[in-house]
Design a protein around this motif. Sequence first.
Motif: not given
Length: 330
Positions: A194-204
Amino acid sequence: MNEFILLLLFCHVASPVLHALRYFSTASSGVPNFPEFVVVGLVDDVQMVHYDSNTQRAEAKQGWMEKVTADDPRYWEKETQVSQRDQETYKDRISTLKKRFNQTGGVHTYQRMYGCEWDDETGVTNGFYQFGYDGEDFIAFDLRTKTWIAPTPQAVITKHEWDRDADQNERWKNYLTQECIDWLKKYLDYGRSSLLRTELPSVSLLQKTPSSPVTCHASGFYPNKIMLFWTRDGEELLEDVDHGEILHNHDGTFQKSIDLDVSSVKAEDWGRYSCVFLLSGVKEDIVTKLDPKVIKTNWGKTEIKRDGVFLFVLFSWIFILFILVLCFMF
């Protein structure tokens, strides 16, 4: 232009990646319905330890923190004992400081913040240890000199007392520069998934009214080491922009927004502007062109709704007049 954009992206992505372990202790007096003493531990802004004077027990706030007993079976017992001792010590310190500041009743707080940072790319480390009283800086530890800095006259007595304990100051330097870093690395390993994960966002792109700034809103990213900025012709804009703070989402991810003032931007120039999102350690970038077709807004819907209400009222009056005419005729 392409070469410049690639250089810009490289400079942002290559920025240092800092991990941090921080502990916050807060003692208070005169605060109703709130524990007199609270300790919170965080790794990269994720709470993993909690203690308060009501429960009298140090507890894990993340499932992965249960792994700590493999390295130290008495970890939670020792954490509880340390917090209980600090609870009594800090309670006495509030009484002492109230006398130094010529205070009697009222609400008062005494806080400690300490921990360390580690750059996992360069290996550079940093430590910090400081105290505050009633929301103001009270005293801080100088790692370089192993002495205490007193920003207020009331803290000078404490400074002289703590400076005389050279052995204790040496132990704090060793903890902040070595032991704390070792524990930080352990916690990062425990919570790696969880701490070293990467998640890209949705951009609006959002806009309240035709004359309002256009907001570039990124939500759902992790970690919070990001860059979000507007560009014109590939160059980062430093004027006519307003940066928002990074905020927490309920699912543990983050969100951030940045506004662009478009009041002076000609319609034919909108295509020259873009919103760029960069996540540290991720080579991909999210570029969103300033295009009226992709902007989400409710002002158009508001006009439609207003027109609908007008038509409803108009037809209602026509119907009422029609009924009155019929009544008059018969």
